[in-house]
Enzyme design. Structure first.
Site, PDB file in Angstrom:
ATOM      1  N   ASP A  36       0.867  -1.176   0.000  1.00  0.00           N
ATOM      2  CA  ASP A  36       0.000   0.000   0.000  1.00  0.00           C
ATOM      3  C   ASP A  36       0.903   1.226   0.000  1.00  0.00           C
ATOM      4  OD1 ASP A  36      -1.822   2.004   0.311  1.00  0.00           O
ATOM      5  OD2 ASP A  36      -2.635   1.297   2.223  1.00  0.00           O
ATOM      6  N   ALA A  71      -2.874   3.927  -8.448  1.00  0.00           N
ATOM      7  CA  ALA A  71      -3.548   5.234  -8.476  1.00  0.00           C
ATOM      8  C   ALA A  71      -4.966   5.105  -7.958  1.00  0.00           C
ATOM      9  CB  ALA A  71      -3.570   5.795  -9.900  1.00  0.00           C
ATOM     10  N   THR A  76      -8.275   6.031  -9.168  1.00  0.00           N
ATOM     11  CA  THR A  76      -8.781   6.378 -10.501  1.00  0.00           C
ATOM     12  C   THR A  76     -10.289   6.597 -10.556  1.00  0.00           C
ATOM     13  OG1 THR A  76      -8.945   4.026 -11.065  1.00  0.00           O
ATOM     14  CG2 THR A  76      -6.892   5.167 -11.651  1.00  0.00           C
ATOM     15  N   TYR A 132      -9.621  14.738  -9.110  1.00  0.00           N
ATOM     16  CA  TYR A 132      -8.754  13.697  -9.646  1.00  0.00           C
ATOM     17  C   TYR A 132      -7.612  14.311 -10.448  1.00  0.00           C
ATOM     18  CZ  TYR A 132      -7.060  10.055 -12.767  1.00  0.00           C
ATOM     19  OH  TYR A 132      -6.250   9.202 -13.486  1.00  0.00           O
TER      20      TYR A 132
END
Length: 281
Positions: free
Chosen positions: A36, A60, A62, A125
């Site tokens: 992680d 990522a 996402t 994002y």
């Protein structure tokens, strides 16, 4: 050499790992369960124990719309985690390659974006991905790609084929244009960039552009379905509406790759046909 691939369970991470294995390198493919990257202690511990020559960060957050309501998770994964990887890379002498996104751009243009264009993200994002680029710094290889499709994971090719096989109606937006890119092609360029320790920012996207509607039609045609099964709509007609604003135009030009003589992925249509045939065989 030994290569650590984070986010290795994703569609790009899987292909990056495959490329390095094919090149006769030792690959440690780490999904989130194994590493992680949000945990600084885990990053320093794993990198210190493995002592890889290269880290390719494909991990990522996402979920573009979820980032609007959970910005802390987006920034933790897409930005702060990159800081941890940079710290580990400097401490143990590792070259870092970090994957970024076309969503760092606003889309308020009609010309393909190159590496020296100014980013202006529209969403949390996009902002978190830009922050990750900044954390990676100039010593790392930073690869921006877009509209990824591959054998694994969720992507538009898989979605369209699933809807078509069930005979369901399809509505795709025709007012967002980007560069459909394919994990196998992007991974091959990433492999070369890392092998040559090419620092700096590179766009790596398949050549050509399409709207989501045009891409859906191309998928249907490649699979032998009637392309007219899909109906074009505008972003404003999406139901439910999306929380995050998307760039209306985020076509990427691979200018740095071309100038450096590295080459670029093939036209997206060629790779699309290969992917569709692999999925429907």
């Amino acid at each position: 050499m030994r290569v650590l691939v984070t986010g290795a369970a994703g569609q790009l991470g899987t292909e990056v790992a495959r490329c390095f294995v094919a090149g006769d390198h030792e690959v440690v493919a780490a999904a989130r369960a194994e590493l992680d990257i949000v945990s600084r202690d885990q990053v320093l511990g794993v990198v210190g124990a493995l002592r890889p020559a290269v880290i390719v960060n494909c991990a990522a957050f996402t979920a573009v719309d979820n980032a609007e309501t959970s910005p802390e998770w987006a920034y933790a994964t897409n930005a702060l985690a990159v800081r941890h990887l940079v710290e580990a890379s400097r401490r143990f002498g590792v070259h870092l390659c970090h994957i970024s996104s076309d969503y760092v751009f606003s889309g308020e243009t009609a010309e393909p974006y190159h590496e020296w264009d100014r980013p202006a993200p529209l969403s949390v994002y996009g902002l978190s991905k830009l922050a990750g680029e900044q954390e990676a710094g100039s010593a790392a290889t930073v690869v921006r790609t877009s509209w990824l499709c591959g054998l694994g994971g969720n992507n538009v090719v898989q979605t369209v084929l699933g809807l078509a096989s069930r005979g369901e109606a399809m509505r795709f937006v025709d007012d967002q244009r980007g560069s459909p890119s394919f994990a196998t092609d992007v991974a091959e360029v990433v492999y070369r960039l890392c092998g040559e320790r090419r620092a700096g920012l590179y766009h790596v996207a398949n050549q050509g552009s399409a709207t989501w509607y045009e891409l859906a039609r191309a998928v249907l045609a490649a699979a032998g379905y009637n392309p007219n099964l899909v109906t074009p709509i505008t972003t404003a007609e999406l139901s439910p509406p999306r929380l995050a604003k998307r760039p209306a135009y985020s076509v990427l030009e691979n200018r740095a790759c071309k100038l450096a003589g590295i080459g670029e992925p093939p036209p997206y249509g060629e790779s699309l046909v290969r992917l569709v045939h692999a999925l429907v065989r």
